[in-house]
Design an enzyme around this catalytic site. Structure first.
Site, PDB file in Angstrom:
ATOM      1  N   GLY A 217      44.877  36.254  38.414  1.00  0.00           N
ATOM      2  CA  GLY A 217      44.957  34.869  37.968  1.00  0.00           C
ATOM      3  C   GLY A 217      44.106  34.545  36.755  1.00  0.00           C
ATOM      4  O   GLY A 217      44.024  35.307  35.794  1.00  0.00           O
TER       5      GLY A 217
ATOM      6  N   GLY B  39      35.822  36.452  40.604  1.00  0.00           N
ATOM      7  CA  GLY B  39      37.243  36.333  40.912  1.00  0.00           C
ATOM      8  C   GLY B  39      38.120  36.847  39.788  1.00  0.00           C
ATOM      9  O   GLY B  39      39.169  36.269  39.490  1.00  0.00           O
ATOM     10  N   ALA B  40      37.730  37.963  39.182  1.00  0.00           N
ATOM     11  CA  ALA B  40      38.403  38.427  37.967  1.00  0.00           C
ATOM     12  C   ALA B  40      39.489  39.466  38.213  1.00  0.00           C
ATOM     13  O   ALA B  40      39.966  40.083  37.261  1.00  0.00           O
ATOM     14  CB  ALA B  40      37.363  38.996  37.000  1.00  0.00           C
ATOM     15  N   ASN B  41      39.890  39.663  39.454  1.00  0.00           N
ATOM     16  CA  ASN B  41      40.920  40.662  39.711  1.00  0.00           C
ATOM     17  C   ASN B  41      42.331  40.110  39.569  1.00  0.00           C
ATOM     18  O   ASN B  41      43.303  40.874  39.528  1.00  0.00           O
ATOM     19  CB  ASN B  41      40.750  41.273  41.107  1.00  0.00           C
ATOM     20  CG  ASN B  41      40.896  40.243  42.210  1.00  0.00           C
ATOM     21  OD1 ASN B  41      39.979  39.447  42.414  1.00  0.00           O
ATOM     22  ND2 ASN B  41      42.026  40.219  42.903  1.00  0.00           N
TER      23      ASN B  41
ATOM     24  N   TYR C 225      38.708  20.696  49.344  1.00  0.00           N
ATOM     25  CA  TYR C 225      38.855  21.374  48.058  1.00  0.00           C
ATOM     26  C   TYR C 225      38.378  20.475  46.918  1.00  0.00           C
ATOM     27  O   TYR C 225      37.596  20.893  46.058  1.00  0.00           O
ATOM     28  CB  TYR C 225      40.310  21.777  47.826  1.00  0.00           C
ATOM     29  CG  TYR C 225      40.530  22.427  46.479  1.00  0.00           C
ATOM     30  CD1 TYR C 225      40.030  23.692  46.208  1.00  0.00           C
ATOM     31  CD2 TYR C 225      41.231  21.761  45.467  1.00  0.00           C
ATOM     32  CE1 TYR C 225      40.217  24.288  44.966  1.00  0.00           C
ATOM     33  CE2 TYR C 225      41.424  22.343  44.230  1.00  0.00           C
ATOM     34  CZ  TYR C 225      40.912  23.607  43.982  1.00  0.00           C
ATOM     35  OH  TYR C 225      41.091  24.188  42.751  1.00  0.00           O
TER      36      TYR C 225
END
Length: 306
Positions: free
Chosen positions: A27, A23-25, A177
């Site tokens: 935030g 998820g490094a694209n 969540y």
């Protein structure tokens, strides 16, 4: 003594290290990757959307000319995608020094992954469980290697119902969540126990960003989203650059040890400098840790070499 006001400037030289961040694209993941790359690491952006990943890589190299950044397609909601990504990463890298299990989805409408898992548990926990297991032999080759799993303060209000782990009888967006974030901690602690028992050269740690101004709330009810953006963010939250600091400290601080949990030290644990924090009593339940591990192996078909 541990440094109280730890910042990204305290990251040691990362030259020669290979770091995979999910998820490094955008935030927190993007800020984690950018800081590691700025300190010399070869950073792999493991992302679902390759185009966004390439844009993120370009942004990092623009800020840190000469930085080593590559992009790997990875959809954590698909075991097929995870297996493909792991196979490609293993072919490309003989060793992996750092894995940051950062990607996540939050408060999504009731839905399932490609493999039929509840989406939030399937992506946030089971996806990372599978990826870590498939890459672990490459990580175990490196003395001092680390696995950092990103949880959330939402874990404190959660519990694990093993009779309805997939929330099929009753679904709540925040409930599912929180359960996935509690699962992240149960996994991180059980992984550390297994690594220590095997005298492995690798440690497992966890972190949480506090309240960070990212796009994670995009699935929230519009009223909740407005409350977060207009009230919570200005009062107690922090930007993604600061929200990434607990993960970065867990990943790089020479004094960090396996089984530790890092988070902000400020008001309500929502903002501030990263320091050691405690997680809920439920997250330390050894029986739940082992039970979730066994179920995760059965659901994903992934077994670990430790």
């Amino acid at each position: 003594m541990s440094k109280a006001d730890w910042t990204a400037s305290d990251i040691p030289d990362q030259t020669g290290r290979t770091a995979v961040i999910t998820g490094a694209n955008a935030g927190l993941g993007f800020q984690t990757a950018a800081a590691l790359a700025a300190h010399g690491a070869h950073v792999v952006l493991a992302v679902r959307d390759l185009e966004k990943g390439e844009e993120a890589a370009a942004g990092i190299t623009a800020e840190s000319p000469g930085a080593a950044v590559t992009v790997q397609q990875l959809d954590l909601s698909s075991l097929d995608s995870i297996r493909t990504a792991a196979r490609e990463l293993r072919a490309r890298y003989d060793r992996i020094d750092l894995l940051v299990n950062n990607a996540g989805v939050m408060w999504t409408p009731e839905s399932t992954t490609a493999d039929g898992f509840e989406l939030q548990l399937g992506t946030n926990h089971l996806g990372h469980f599978a990826l870590t297991g498939l890459l672990l032999d490459r990580i175990l080759l490196v003395q001092g290697s680390r696995i950092v799993t990103v949880s959330s303060e939402a874990h404190r209000r959660a519990s694990i119902d093993f009779d309805d782990l997939q929330s099929r009888r009753k679904y709540s967006r925040p409930g599912a969540y929180g359960r996935s974030k509690l699962a992240n901690l149960l996994f991180a602690y059980e992984l550390q126990r297994r690594l220590a028992a095997a005298n492995a050269p690798t440690i497992s740690l966890a972190a949480h960003p506090g309240g960070s101004a990212t796009d994670l709330f995009r699935n929230a009810d519009p009223l909740v989203r407005a409350l977060f953006d207009k009230v919570i963010v200005p009062l107690v939250a922090q930007d993604a650059e600061h929200g990434a600091l607990p993960s970065l400290r867990a990943a790089t601080d020479p004094q960090a040890e396996g089984g530790q949990f890092y988070g902000p030290d400020g008001i309500a644990r929502m903002r501030g400098y990263p320091r050691l924090v405690t997680s809920s009593k439920k997250s330390h339940d050894a029986q739940d840790q082992r039970r979730l591990w066994t179920i995760s192996e059965e659901l994903t078909g992934i077994t670990y070499p430790v």
